[in-house]
Motif scaffolding. Structure first.
Motif, mmCIF file in Angstrom:
data_model
loop_
_atom_site.group_PDB
_atom_site.id
_atom_site.type_symbol
_atom_site.label_atom_id
_atom_site.label_comp_id
_atom_site.label_asym_id
_atom_site.label_seq_id
_atom_site.Cartn_x
_atom_site.Cartn_y
_atom_site.Cartn_z
ATOM 1 N N VAL A 159 22.999 18.346 -38.675
ATOM 2 C CA VAL A 159 21.552 18.103 -38.058
ATOM 3 C C VAL A 159 22.246 19.519 -36.538
ATOM 4 O O VAL A 159 22.257 18.804 -36.280
ATOM 5 C CB VAL A 159 20.954 16.826 -37.149
ATOM 6 C CG1 VAL A 159 19.605 17.330 -35.873
ATOM 7 C CG2 VAL A 159 20.661 15.872 -38.190
ATOM 8 N N PHE A 160 21.185 20.700 -37.187
ATOM 9 C CA PHE A 160 21.233 21.529 -35.974
ATOM 10 C C PHE A 160 19.941 20.535 -34.451
ATOM 11 O O PHE A 160 18.698 20.466 -35.303
ATOM 12 C CB PHE A 160 20.566 22.531 -36.381
ATOM 13 C CG PHE A 160 22.027 23.195 -37.690
ATOM 14 C CD1 PHE A 160 22.876 23.478 -36.868
ATOM 15 C CD2 PHE A 160 21.448 22.724 -38.933
ATOM 16 C CE1 PHE A 160 23.872 24.516 -37.589
ATOM 17 C CE2 PHE A 160 22.682 23.619 -39.591
ATOM 18 C CZ PHE A 160 23.818 23.846 -38.613
ATOM 19 N N LEU A 161 20.510 20.448 -33.861
ATOM 20 C CA LEU A 161 19.412 19.913 -32.957
ATOM 21 C C LEU A 161 19.669 20.393 -31.092
ATOM 22 O O LEU A 161 20.877 20.511 -30.734
ATOM 23 C CB LEU A 161 20.378 18.071 -32.079
ATOM 24 C CG LEU A 161 19.760 17.630 -31.140
ATOM 25 C CD1 LEU A 161 18.433 17.725 -31.891
ATOM 26 C CD2 LEU A 161 20.379 16.270 -30.788
ATOM 27 N N ASP A 162 18.196 20.861 -30.512
ATOM 28 C CA ASP A 162 18.545 21.437 -29.734
ATOM 29 C C ASP A 162 18.479 20.318 -27.919
ATOM 30 O O ASP A 162 18.446 19.091 -28.533
ATOM 31 C CB ASP A 162 16.544 21.856 -29.774
ATOM 32 C CG ASP A 162 16.620 22.798 -28.388
ATOM 33 O OD1 ASP A 162 17.075 23.555 -27.791
ATOM 34 O OD2 ASP A 162 15.055 23.075 -27.883
ATOM 35 N N ILE A 163 18.947 20.660 -27.167
ATOM 36 C CA ILE A 163 18.791 19.630 -26.204
ATOM 37 C C ILE A 163 17.816 20.015 -25.572
ATOM 38 O O ILE A 163 17.276 18.467 -25.148
ATOM 39 C CB ILE A 163 20.322 20.902 -25.814
ATOM 40 C CG1 ILE A 163 21.475 20.624 -25.979
ATOM 41 C CG2 ILE A 163 20.985 19.706 -24.009
ATOM 42 C CD1 ILE A 163 22.618 20.891 -25.486
ATOM 43 N N GLN A 164 17.106 21.096 -25.255
ATOM 44 C CA GLN A 164 16.184 20.589 -24.262
ATOM 45 C C GLN A 164 14.678 20.934 -24.530
ATOM 46 O O GLN A 164 14.219 21.876 -24.984
ATOM 47 C CB GLN A 164 15.779 21.502 -22.351
ATOM 48 C CG GLN A 164 17.999 21.601 -22.106
ATOM 49 C CD GLN A 164 17.087 22.466 -21.308
ATOM 50 O OE1 GLN A 164 17.047 23.843 -20.768
ATOM 51 N NE2 GLN A 164 17.627 22.126 -19.524
ATOM 52 N N MET A 165 14.622 18.975 -24.860
ATOM 53 C CA MET A 165 13.071 19.194 -25.728
ATOM 54 C C MET A 165 11.895 17.761 -24.648
ATOM 55 O O MET A 165 13.041 16.848 -24.083
ATOM 56 C CB MET A 165 13.175 19.048 -27.046
ATOM 57 C CG MET A 165 13.445 19.348 -28.146
ATOM 58 S SD MET A 165 13.534 18.431 -29.531
ATOM 59 C CE MET A 165 15.130 17.556 -28.554
ATOM 60 N N PRO A 166 10.659 18.571 -24.420
ATOM 61 C CA PRO A 166 10.212 17.448 -23.605
ATOM 62 C C PRO A 166 9.873 15.952 -24.289
ATOM 63 O O PRO A 166 10.155 15.702 -25.452
ATOM 64 C CB PRO A 166 8.530 18.068 -24.559
ATOM 65 C CG PRO A 166 9.139 18.543 -25.301
ATOM 66 C CD PRO A 166 9.738 19.376 -25.088
ATOM 67 N N GLY A 167 10.388 14.907 -22.875
ATOM 68 C CA GLY A 167 9.938 13.978 -23.946
ATOM 69 C C GLY A 167 11.856 13.390 -23.917
ATOM 70 O O GLY A 167 13.027 13.779 -23.236
#
Length: 268
Positions: free
Chosen positions: A52-60
């Motif tokens: 999984v390529f995962l962003d850190i700053q996301m809403p919720g």
């Protein structure tokens, strides 16, 4: 070997850009894309991806919340992708395989995927060995017993072992090329990693670290010392069956009597 992959980012353009870069790697299959953390948790639990390529700053749900939401299942390999360097330490503490800055550099991505391949090959090799042992135990128990007695039949293969090790030291993350490691000294649950130009502290037991290093190159020569045999330039005999290994840097490492068989690799 196909790497089943999920991309998670609240910015569609970021997903498109990463997907475009991943097209150069034929073994990467993007099976799902997610725009927020809740979608990511559902998709990971449903599809059980390898990576999984995962962003850190996301809403919720941010990236770290996604990992917390996966605690009851076997997590995939995770590579954080973010525009902010501030979270690097926390990412590696969460056992992330890597931490990429946006926009993702093509060469860094290639290095990361090579580490992913090594980890997956090791995992799949262990799973295959486990299935073989189960089958032998059911249909040929004597052969299974022999396999256990021989150490499980897991011959060392170079692609099982780490080529890069991430070390958090003095508030920084150092990416250390394993080839550059000259020796390792143990101090409790801490390892002193000596390279040609640096000394770093890694919090890990020697037993766990040994599993990550190719035993054909990295051998314990003392109860608390591992040496890179490729960087030994001289063997100096000592008293009582002991000896010293002289390394390329000039450092001398004492080989205890119980590990003197290691020296035979140089004198025969």
């Amino acid at each position: 070997m196909t790497i089943r992959t999920i991309l998670v980012d609240d910015e569609p353009l970021a997903i498109q850009g990463l997907a475009l870069r991943l097209e150069a790697h034929e073994d990467v299959e993007i099976i799902e894309t997610c725009l927020n953390g809740r979608e990511a948790i559902r998709a990971i639990k449903t599809h059980k991806p390898d990576l999984v390529f995962l962003d850190i700053q996301m809403p919720g749900f941010d990236g770290f919340s996604v990992l917390q939401g996966l605690m009851e299942v076997e997590p995939p390999l995770v590579v954080f992708c973010t525009a902010y360097m501030d979270h690097a330490l926390r990412a590696f503490e969460a056992d992330a395989l890597d931490y990429l800055m946006k926009p993702v550099d093509t060469d860094r991505l290639a290095d990361t995927l090579e580490r992913v391949r090594l980890r997956l090959a090791e995992k799949r090799g262990a799973e295959e060995a486990g299935r073989l042992k189960e089958a032998l135990a059911e249909h040929a128990p004597e052969a299974a017993a022999d396999m256990v007695a021989d150490g499980g039949g897991d011959a060392p293969a170079s692609n099982r072992f780490e080529k890069l090790i991430n070390i958090k030291d003095r508030g920084q993350i150092f990416r250390v090329d394993v080839d550059s490691i000259e020796r390792i000294d143990a101090a409790g649950d801490y390892m002193c990693i000596y390279t040609g130009d640096n000394t770093l502290i890694l919090r890990e037991t020697m037993k766990d670290l040994e599993k990550r290093l190719d035993p054909r190159r990295f051998q314990r020569v003392h109860r608390s010392t591992i040496v890179n045999l490729d960087l030994v330039k001289q063997v100096k005999p000592h008293t009582n069956g002991e000896c010293f290994l002289v390394l390329n840097s000039g450092a001398q490492v004492k080989v205890s009597r119980s590990y003197r068989d290691v020296v035979a690799r140089f004198v025969h």
